[in-house]
Scaffold this motif. Structure first.
Motif, PDB file in Angstrom:
ATOM      1  N   SER A 171       0.856  -1.106  -0.107  1.00  0.00           N
ATOM      2  CA  SER A 171       0.091  -0.067  -0.075  1.00  0.00           C
ATOM      3  C   SER A 171       0.920   1.201   0.057  1.00  0.00           C
ATOM      4  CB  SER A 171      -0.906  -0.080   1.238  1.00  0.00           C
ATOM      5  OG  SER A 171      -0.278   0.057   2.449  1.00  0.00           O
ATOM      6  N   VAL A 172       2.115   1.268   0.682  1.00  0.00           N
ATOM      7  CA  VAL A 172       3.016   2.448   0.397  1.00  0.00           C
ATOM      8  C   VAL A 172       3.587   2.733  -0.703  1.00  0.00           C
ATOM      9  CG1 VAL A 172       5.146   3.163   1.176  1.00  0.00           C
ATOM     10  CG2 VAL A 172       3.914   2.062   2.900  1.00  0.00           C
ATOM     11  N   LEU A 203       0.358   3.937  -3.071  1.00  0.00           N
ATOM     12  CA  LEU A 203       0.171   5.438  -2.731  1.00  0.00           C
ATOM     13  C   LEU A 203       1.209   6.545  -3.355  1.00  0.00           C
ATOM     14  CD1 LEU A 203      -1.723   7.446  -1.036  1.00  0.00           C
ATOM     15  CD2 LEU A 203      -0.005   7.326   0.828  1.00  0.00           C
ATOM     16  N   GLY A 230       4.879   8.289   0.131  1.00  0.00           N
ATOM     17  CA  GLY A 230       5.001   7.044   0.612  1.00  0.00           C
ATOM     18  C   GLY A 230       5.789   6.829   1.818  1.00  0.00           C
ATOM     19  N   LEU A 265       3.516   7.545   4.851  1.00  0.00           N
ATOM     20  CA  LEU A 265       2.759   6.389   5.224  1.00  0.00           C
ATOM     21  C   LEU A 265       3.357   5.341   5.843  1.00  0.00           C
ATOM     22  CD1 LEU A 265      -0.261   5.352   4.820  1.00  0.00           C
ATOM     23  CD2 LEU A 265       0.394   4.228   2.647  1.00  0.00           C
ATOM     24  N   HIS A 268      -1.012   2.959  10.625  1.00  0.00           N
ATOM     25  CA  HIS A 268      -0.509   1.978   9.286  1.00  0.00           C
ATOM     26  C   HIS A 268       0.361   0.903   9.889  1.00  0.00           C
ATOM     27  CE1 HIS A 268       0.881   0.748   5.386  1.00  0.00           C
ATOM     28  NE2 HIS A 268      -0.463   1.206   5.273  1.00  0.00           N
ATOM     29  N   LEU A 321      -7.814   1.378  -1.780  1.00  0.00           N
ATOM     30  CA  LEU A 321      -6.779   2.076  -2.276  1.00  0.00           C
ATOM     31  C   LEU A 321      -6.309   1.486  -3.682  1.00  0.00           C
ATOM     32  CD1 LEU A 321      -4.485   4.496  -2.060  1.00  0.00           C
ATOM     33  CD2 LEU A 321      -2.984   2.695  -1.039  1.00  0.00           C
ATOM     34  N   TRP A 338      -6.765   3.870  -6.989  1.00  0.00           N
ATOM     35  CA  TRP A 338      -5.686   4.158  -7.916  1.00  0.00           C
ATOM     36  C   TRP A 338      -6.481   3.697  -9.357  1.00  0.00           C
ATOM     37  CZ3 TRP A 338      -1.222   5.255 -10.079  1.00  0.00           C
ATOM     38  CH2 TRP A 338      -0.713   4.507 -11.044  1.00  0.00           C
ATOM     39  N   PRO A 343      -4.362   6.636   4.155  1.00  0.00           N
ATOM     40  CA  PRO A 343      -3.723   7.271   2.797  1.00  0.00           C
ATOM     41  C   PRO A 343      -4.304   8.740   2.456  1.00  0.00           C
ATOM     42  CG  PRO A 343      -4.272   4.810   2.757  1.00  0.00           C
ATOM     43  CD  PRO A 343      -4.897   5.295   3.664  1.00  0.00           C
ATOM     44  N   TYR A 344      -5.614   9.070   2.694  1.00  0.00           N
ATOM     45  CA  TYR A 344      -6.008  10.197   2.220  1.00  0.00           C
ATOM     46  C   TYR A 344      -5.539  11.290   3.532  1.00  0.00           C
ATOM     47  CZ  TYR A 344      -8.139   6.482   0.137  1.00  0.00           C
ATOM     48  OH  TYR A 344      -8.555   5.329  -0.623  1.00  0.00           O
ATOM     49  N   VAL A 372      -2.597  11.156   4.667  1.00  0.00           N
ATOM     50  CA  VAL A 372      -1.098  11.397   3.935  1.00  0.00           C
ATOM     51  C   VAL A 372      -1.339  12.252   2.492  1.00  0.00           C
ATOM     52  CG1 VAL A 372       0.861  10.330   2.884  1.00  0.00           C
ATOM     53  CG2 VAL A 372      -0.322   9.545   5.200  1.00  0.00           C
ATOM     54  N   LEU A 373      -2.307  11.989   1.826  1.00  0.00           N
ATOM     55  CA  LEU A 373      -2.394  12.713   0.847  1.00  0.00           C
ATOM     56  C   LEU A 373      -2.617  14.246   0.852  1.00  0.00           C
ATOM     57  CD1 LEU A 373      -4.224  10.383  -1.736  1.00  0.00           C
ATOM     58  CD2 LEU A 373      -1.919  11.103  -1.875  1.00  0.00           C
TER      59      LEU A 373
END
Length: 621
Positions: A188-189, A192, A210, A213, A219, A237, A241, A515-516, A518-519
């Motif tokens: 997943s890293v 992302l 990345g 995360l 996580h 995720l 993508w 993840p979001y 982090v985004l």
């Protein structure tokens, strides 16, 4: 008194008709304009029809795409993979090292690991009625498993994923039952990092996403624990993508087909679009998204929210694309040519994938409630939904039972947390605290502690919360589609929990939307540092403040260096010293925080005072 000039301006008409008073300069100006008009009408050459290729390139610019055949610079492509792979390797080491510790089942591993072993052994989840089944399991004794089906409240796919590790490394060690979670966490890293690289058009920002995360505590701890939520996060995720890849592919196809249609009529009308534009054909990336989101639902039902929200995002993207290229009936066109085909590509695919994830339940007659409909029909009692086949009716009834459980779960728990607390990690979940505590000689202090606390990296979560405001501003005021995509992740995996706030729920569920988070933080860092350019469409939002200042120098001159290509695909990023300082400060603090909390994320034996010094808030204890 001067007599008015009654001569008609064009030399004709009734001389007795009153005319407005006109100066010599005005009459001269009108004569020149008429002469110029007649000359242009005679000498202007009609514009030749444009080719389909020219029209396509023009449409691609409107849609935020590069010209036909445009290829990413090889150096930028190399950086776009090298940076994410490096942080993925770091994430893998952090998740796989000493994975066997603790050597006991912790937290909800008591359910999912034994159910995974049961799936390998029986093909369905059997019961473990013995009180000491956990201790006997880690000792390698599995005779407590009986063939009577267990009542479980989550679909089987997540446990099948855990079973992969059990099959590879055996069920008698933590590395075996936690291996799948660690691999999925590391992958997943990578996903992302690649996603951020492609969407933000910067290998530097993708690598940053990345890395953030990789060093987040929520996580990390769930990648080292055999729970279901990390698998849910992973498949959503992957679906996210695929949806973003569909956005690119469908827009490119729309530009090409529209250009082909317009080229045939360019000589008649080149300024307005047709009433309806052509369809975009089968959207295979959207089908792939449906498969991934169906698998997410096969882990936990909350994946269904991702199907709904990302489906809306796909429709909104098609609607905006059709408006951008000049479709006159863009609303009806977006429904008939975009929305309905998108629905058929996404939703039925997700539903069929979810159904397929229950294959083992259908295949084994002894599965829980597998024979419910057949037995009720044979008894002569009223059978709900009797028009359904027995196998499907039994499956449906099982879902009714699971839904009742989830809806009515209200037993108190010391670590339950309202969703409003998750976004700031105000009430983390303790996964492991041994009883009795380690002896004093284990840490060289009068009292020792050994804990695994599912606490997010405070730098990432607290600054991510602040960054969320900037993302909302960019989405609403700047119409930045990238910001809307990030908000869709929050909307799919976080907001629905507020509808279940009266249930017993926990903050470790927040791994599904980390993840979001982090985004959001990466997006804000990109703006403030000058690494993130405006969104590639005509209505794009030029970032203000430090980001605008960072890019105010325009395009770089001369041949771009490798560093230029790392910072931005177009080599146009020009971070200021302040921008570099902001980026370095945030990433550096996140790394320091990760090192600081590492012992509490991995269950290291430490002095009690050391553990207590990490409990900054009373609600963390």
């Amino acid at each position: 008194m001067t007599t008015p000039d009654r001569t008609p301006p064009d030399g004709g008409g009734d001389v007795d008709e009153p005319q407005p008073e006109t100066s010599d300069r005005t009459r001269l100006t009108r004569a020149v304009l008429r002469s110029d008009f007649r000359e242009r009408r005679v000498t202007t050459t009609p514009t030749p029809p444009r080719s389909a290729a020219e029209i396509e390139d023009a449409l691609r610019r409107r849609l935020g795409l590069g010209p036909r055949g445009d290829r990413l610079d090889p150096t930028a492509r190399l950086w776009g993979w090298l940076g994410p792979l490096i942080v993925t390797a770091l994430a893998a080491v952090m998740r796989l090292v000493d994975l066997n510790h603790p050597t006991r089942l912790i937290f909800d591993e008591t359910y999912y690991v034994k159910q995974a072993y049961s799936l390998l052994t029986l093909g369905y989840e059997g019961d473990w009625p013995a009180d000491d089944a956990n201790d006997r399991f880690i000792d390698g004794t599995y005779t407590d498993l009986v063939t009577e089906a267990d009542y479980v409240v989550h679909p089987p796919l997540g446990k099948w994923m855990i079973a992969v590790g059990l099959h590879l490394f055996g069920p008698d060690n933590g590395a075996g039952w936690r291996f799948s979670a660690a691999v999925v966490g590391a992958l997943s890293v990578l996903i992302l990092a690649r996603l951020a690289t492609r969407v933000l058009r910067s290998a530097a920002l993708g690598t940053t996403a990345g890395l953030l995360l990789a060093v987040d505590g929520v996580h990390l701890t769930e990648s080292r624990t055999s729970l279901l939520d990390v698998f849910l996060m992973f498949w959503v995720l992957v679906g996210f993508w695929c949806l973003l890849r569909d956005r690119e592919a469908s827009r490119a196809r729309l530009a090409r087909r529209t250009a082909e249609a317009r080229a045939a009529t360019e000589s008649q009308e080149a300024t307005t679009g047709p009433a309806w534009l052509p369809g975009t054909g089968v959207r295979w990336w959207l089908v792939a998204a449906g498969v991934a989101l169906g698998l997410a639902c096969g882990v936990k039902w909350s994946g269904a929210y991702a199907v709904a929200v990302l489906g809306i995002l796909a429709y909104a993207g098609d609607l905006s694309a059709r408006r951008a290229v000049g479709e006159r009936r863009w609303l009806s066109g977006s429904v008939l040519r975009g929305g309905i085909p998108a629905f058929l590509a996404l939703v039925p695919t997700a539903a069929l994938t979810y159904l397929a994830s229950w294959a083992s339940w259908f295949a084994h007659p002894d599965s829980y409630r597998r024979q419910w409909a057949a037995e009720l029909r044979a008894s002569g009692e009223p059978l709900p939904r009797a028009w359904l086949p027995d196998w499907l009716n039994s499956w449906w009834e099982y879902h009714v039972v699971m839904w009742d459980f989830h809806r009515n779960l209200d037993s108190e728990h010391s670590y339950e947390a309202h969703p409003i607390l998750w976004i700031l990690q105000l009430r983390p979940t303790s996964f492991y605290w041994p009883d009795p505590e380690p002896p004093p000689e284990a840490c060289g202090a009068s009292r020792c502690a050994e804990a695994i606390t599912n606490l997010g990296n405070p730098v990432i979560w607290w600054l991510g919360f602040l960054a969320l405001g900037l993302v909302v501003y960019a989405a609403t005021k700047g119409r930045d589609w990238r910001a809307w995509a990030i908000l869709a992740g929050y909307g799919a995996m976080y907001l629905p929990w507020f509808a279940y706030a009266d249930r017993t729920i926990f903050s470790f569920y927040s791994v599904a939307f980390v993840p979001y988070v982090v985004l959001s933080l990466t997006f804000a860092l990109g703006l403030l540092s000058g690494l993130l350019g405006p969104p590639p469409h005509p209505a794009g939002w030029l970032p203000s403040g430090a980001a605008a200042a960072a890019r105010s120098g325009g395009w770089r001159t001369g041949t771009p260096t490798r560093l230029d290509r790392f910072l931005a695909d177009d080599a146009a990023a020009r971070p200021t010293a302040g921008g570099w300082a902001i980026l370095a400060l945030v990433v550096g603090l996140a790394l320091v925080a990760a090192a600081f909390w590492w012992p509490l994320w991995t269950g290291q034996t430490v002095p009690y005072d050391f553990w207590r010094a990490h409990m900054w808030l009373p609600s963390w204890i």
